[in-house]
Scaffold this active site. Sequence first.
Site, short mmCIF file in Angstrom:
data_model
loop_
_atom_site.label_atom_id
_atom_site.label_comp_id
_atom_site.label_asym_id
_atom_site.label_seq_id
_atom_site.Cartn_x
_atom_site.Cartn_y
_atom_site.Cartn_z
N HIS A 75 0.86 -1.19 0.00
CA HIS A 75 0.00 0.00 0.00
C HIS A 75 0.90 1.24 0.00
CE1 HIS A 75 -3.43 2.48 0.58
NE2 HIS A 75 -3.79 2.18 1.81
N HIS A 127 -2.46 -2.25 -9.62
CA HIS A 127 -3.43 -1.58 -8.74
C HIS A 127 -4.70 -2.42 -8.71
CE1 HIS A 127 -5.89 1.57 -6.95
NE2 HIS A 127 -4.74 2.16 -6.62
N ASP A 182 2.76 5.36 -6.69
CA ASP A 182 4.02 5.23 -5.94
C ASP A 182 5.24 5.07 -6.83
OD1 ASP A 182 1.99 3.47 -3.74
OD2 ASP A 182 3.06 5.30 -3.22
C1 SDX Z 1 -1.47 2.22 -3.32
O1 SDX Z 1 -6.19 0.79 -3.22
C2 SDX Z 1 -5.71 2.01 -3.45
O2 SDX Z 1 -6.38 2.90 -3.93
C3 SDX Z 1 -4.25 2.20 -3.02
C4 SDX Z 1 -3.60 3.51 -3.43
C5 SDX Z 1 -4.22 4.70 -2.69
O3 SDX Z 1 -4.12 5.83 -3.22
O4 SDX Z 1 -4.71 4.48 -1.55
O5 SDX Z 1 -3.73 3.72 -4.83
C6 SDX Z 1 -2.13 3.53 -3.06
O6 SDX Z 1 -1.42 1.40 -2.43
C7 SDX Z 1 -0.94 1.92 -4.70
C8 SDX Z 1 -0.38 0.46 -4.83
C9 SDX Z 1 1.04 0.47 -4.28
N1 SDX Z 1 1.54 -0.93 -4.18
C10 SDX Z 1 2.51 -1.37 -5.03
O7 SDX Z 1 2.99 -0.71 -5.96
C11 SDX Z 1 3.01 -2.79 -4.71
C12 SDX Z 1 3.09 -3.60 -6.00
N2 SDX Z 1 1.74 -3.83 -6.48
C13 SDX Z 1 1.10 -5.07 -6.13
O8 SDX Z 1 1.43 -5.62 -4.91
C14 SDX Z 1 -0.36 -5.14 -6.54
O9 SDX Z 1 -0.45 -4.67 -7.81
C15 SDX Z 1 -1.39 -4.45 -5.67
C16 SDX Z 1 -1.30 -4.84 -4.24
C17 SDX Z 1 -1.27 -2.95 -5.78
C18 SDX Z 1 -2.77 -4.85 -6.20
O10 SDX Z 1 -2.85 -6.21 -6.01
P1 SDX Z 1 -4.19 -7.05 -6.39
O11 SDX Z 1 -5.24 -6.15 -6.90
O12 SDX Z 1 -4.52 -7.91 -5.23
O13 SDX Z 1 -3.73 -7.88 -7.63
P2 SDX Z 1 -3.14 -9.33 -7.54
O14 SDX Z 1 -2.10 -9.39 -6.46
O15 SDX Z 1 -4.28 -10.27 -7.49
O16 SDX Z 1 -2.37 -9.41 -8.93
C19 SDX Z 1 -2.99 -9.92 -10.09
C20 SDX Z 1 -1.83 -10.56 -10.87
C21 SDX Z 1 -1.06 -11.59 -10.06
O17 SDX Z 1 -0.47 -12.47 -11.01
P3 SDX Z 1 -1.12 -13.96 -11.19
O18 SDX Z 1 -1.26 -14.57 -9.82
O19 SDX Z 1 -2.47 -13.70 -11.86
O20 SDX Z 1 -0.16 -14.70 -12.10
O21 SDX Z 1 -0.87 -9.55 -11.20
C22 SDX Z 1 0.37 -9.86 -10.56
C23 SDX Z 1 0.06 -10.82 -9.42
O22 SDX Z 1 1.19 -11.63 -9.14
N3 SDX Z 1 0.90 -8.60 -10.04
C24 SDX Z 1 2.16 -8.21 -10.17
C25 SDX Z 1 2.21 -6.94 -9.59
N4 SDX Z 1 1.01 -6.61 -9.12
C26 SDX Z 1 0.19 -7.66 -9.39
N5 SDX Z 1 3.24 -8.82 -10.71
C27 SDX Z 1 4.40 -8.12 -10.69
N6 SDX Z 1 4.53 -6.89 -10.14
C28 SDX Z 1 3.47 -6.27 -9.59
N7 SDX Z 1 3.59 -5.05 -9.06
#
Ligand code: SDX
Length: 435
Positions: free
Chosen positions: A268, A307, A363
């Site tokens: 997050h 996201h 971010d």
């Molecule tokens: C913020 O919710 C908000 O509004 C948050 C925010 C706000 O203003 O409050 O916007 C601020 O928190 C932004 C997000 C910051 N976090 C990151 O940058 C961390 C990296 N991102 C991930 O951890 C992820 O994308 C999330 C947590 C942001 C979202 O995760 P989800 O929606 O639960 O998606 P998921 O984990 O189910 O991913 C779907 C697929 C998966 O692959 P498969 O299992 O289908 O093979 O996408 C992949 C994930 O492994 N994936 C990524 C990835 N993010 C998702 N693979 C590589 N790198 C990534 N960053």
Amino acid sequence: MASNSLTITDNRTGKTYELPIEDGTVRAMDLRKIRTDAEDFGLMTYDPAYVNTASCRSSITYIDGDRGILEYRGYPIEVLAEHCTFLEVAYLVLFGKLPDQAELKEWVNEITHHTMLHETTKRFMEGFRYDSHPMAMFVSSVAALSTVYPEAKDVLDPENRMRQIKRLIAKMPTLAAMSYRHSVGFPYVYPDNDLSYTENFMNMLWKMVEPKYAANPVLARALDVLFILHADHEQNCSTSAMRAVGSSQADPYLSLSAAAAALSGPLHGGANEQVLKMLDEIGTKANVPAYIKKVKDGHGKLMGFGHRVYKNYDPRAKIIKWTADQVFEVTGRNARLDIALELERIALEDEYFVQRKLYPNVDFYSGIIYQAVGFRPEFFTVLFAIPRTVGWLAQWEEMHRDAEQKIARPRQIYTGGRKLAFIPMEERQGAVAVK
Ligand code: SDX
């Protein structure tokens, strides 16, 4: 066109049910009518992490994740970032309208005159080791402010809520700056009421022995824009924490410290700090393809990418990228930007990321700017928490005004054992847990 309803046939009983569809949702409680017999509890929805569950009605922030649209109270984020100050946007997010000249003047005056902290706060700070993580200091100190304002527990009094809302918005920069000064062993700097919200924040962070701090206007404006972009983002993890803790009628200081704790996680708000660590680990543009391969092989995530809602470019990331150019005019270009741009270029063409609709989020670029301005990576999430205090409080206030809301208490699917025979101590050797 058929009526706005869902007709469900329960194949266990052959019965059919008509559920009204309202605002694109069906009420989960309407599913409880679907039972096999009078003893049956009725159906629930099962939605781990609430991926597809609306928990409230809100008019604060609108996001269209597929189109990369973000609006505060109906105004596009791009317009607000270009034309407003952060406190002007804070007024909009909290009160639902853009302030006129007189309203803004009064609002700025109110906030400016609440920036001081009770002197006991210094003793909270002294309790931390100098190398404590700033988010841990922030979360703890915000909670400790609850001891300074015991009347804040009267959360059902709207005037009292507003008094605490102003205090929290005003004092977050002071608290954050205090934690920074503590970590570097510098004396604390008191607020300067002649300065704007962000100029004063910079004053409390960086004033040394000069009689009056003079903020670089380009950097102050860049911080103001970054604060606008981080003000609210509907029902994200930390806002949901604010609403859940606040729903028990906990005071706003304790509720907000819970929200900040949620924000601190690397998935997050903690992601901006992790992005810098990732860019430093990559080291050069030449290493980007190997790093991307590592992520695609399932070893770690591309921090700052992806996201839950945006399946398109996060509109905030675009504005931050533009802001970076303004900052680098003053600070000189941050070499990490070239690595980030190369990472983005390759990832946006790579099927793994395209197929999963993974784009840069808020971010991805913010940390590069913060570092160029002079902040250390472990401070970045505090820079997220300061402006998000406005969103957390606006959502908390909206929750208290919503007659449909009550204490949050989800259900579960129970998977453990039932009515087990007690095992006396002497017979427990080697006993295993019931799955
Ligand atoms: C913020 O919710 C908000 O509004 C948050 C925010 C706000 O203003 O409050 O916007 C601020 O928190 C932004 C997000 C910051 N976090 C990151 O940058 C961390 C990296 N991102 C991930 O951890 C992820 O994308 C999330 C947590 C942001 C979202 O995760 P989800 O929606 O639960 O998606 P998921 O984990 O189910 O991913 C779907 C697929 C998966 O692959 P498969 O299992 O289908 O093979 O996408 C992949 C994930 O492994 N994936 C990524 C990835 N993010 C998702 N693979 C590589 N790198 C990534 N960053």
